[in-house]
Write an enzyme that holds these catalytic residues in place. Structure first.
Site, PDB file in Angstrom:
ATOM      1  N   LYS A   1     -24.338 -51.857  53.451  1.00 53.45           N
ATOM      2  CA  LYS A   1     -24.285 -52.597  54.708  1.00 53.45           C
ATOM      3  C   LYS A   1     -23.509 -53.882  54.476  1.00 53.45           C
ATOM      4  O   LYS A   1     -23.772 -54.621  53.528  1.00 53.45           O
ATOM      5  CB  LYS A   1     -25.719 -52.903  55.164  1.00 53.45           C
TER       6      LYS A   1
ATOM      7  N   HIS B   1     -23.233 -56.455  56.647  1.00 51.72           N
ATOM      8  CA  HIS B   1     -23.678 -57.583  57.455  1.00 51.72           C
ATOM      9  C   HIS B   1     -25.187 -57.728  57.273  1.00 51.72           C
ATOM     10  O   HIS B   1     -25.823 -56.918  56.605  1.00 51.72           O
ATOM     11  CB  HIS B   1     -23.335 -57.368  58.933  1.00 51.72           C
TER      12      HIS B   1
END
Length: 219
Positions: free
Chosen positions: A102, A104
């Site tokens: 991921k 963010h």
């Protein structure tokens, strides 16, 4: 056969996770049975499955501090086991991974408890080629955890290849020095089929399959 093994096999049969017939596996072998942990798809079935896993883990006597569920099937399995142990008075930390990092928010590929310095038990459904387990071991070590063991639902106890008489579970255990626990295995399935009038007709195909593809029990 210990109670958790027979309970697990009956549970798998009820959930249609364990099926009999003719199934072409990824290896190309035609198997008289097929196991799909994805069919444990209700809260009750997962709770009962977690109970069987927890009994198998307790019976093995492995020392560990937390659970790791590899994406994807390992995630609900490890969660169900953690919930079961909480009912037994043990509050286990839990970690799982994403397939893709991921970029963010908190970022990274790991979700859950920090594994650094902890003895980690890997939870999955089966071991086939052992590739997913080796990836899980690498993830744990990269996070400075200590792999303590591997627990799966069903060990098919069949040779990894025509040139290797060991099962995938035996090969992984020998290669890593880490114990592999199975809630049940092919020998248990044979015993279960023998004692079940509805399944006794499948015993001969199971025996024939084991005769052709069964692993050397001594590894």
């Amino acid at each position: 056969m210990s109670d958790h093994r027979s309970r697990f096999l009956q549970l798998a049969l009820n959930a249609d996770a364990l099926r009999f017939g003719q199934f072409t596996l990824k290896s190309g072998r035609v198997s008289p049975y097929f196991f799909n942990a994805g069919r444990f798809d209700t809260g009750l079935a997962l709770a009962q499955l977690g109970n069987c896993y927890a009994d198998a883990i307790d019976a093995a006597g492995i020392a560990y501090d937390q659970l790791f569920g590899p994406a994807y099937k390992g995630i609900p399995l490890a969660t169900a086991i953690a919930c079961e142990f909480s009912h037994r008075g043990r509050n286990l930390p839990l970690t799982f991974n994403r397939k893709e990092a991921k970029d963010h928010g908190e970022g990274g590929t790991l979700i859950g408890a920090d594994m650094a310095g902890k003895r980690v038990l890997i939870v999955d459904d089966v071991i086939t080629a052992g590739t997913a387990i080796r990836e899980a071991l690498a993830i744990i070590r990269e996070a400075n955890g200590i792999p303590a063991g591997i627990v799966v639902a069903l060990d098919r106890q069949e040779i990894a290849s025509e040139t290797d008489a060991r099962s995938a579970a035996q090969a992984v255990a020998a290669e890593t020095g880490i114990p592999v626990i199975a809630v049940a295995n092919l020998a248990d399935l044979l015993a279960f089929a023998s004692g079940n009038p509805e399944l006794v007709g499948y015993r001969e195909p199971l025996l024939a399959y084991r005769g052709r593809y069964g692993s050397n029990p001594t590894g």
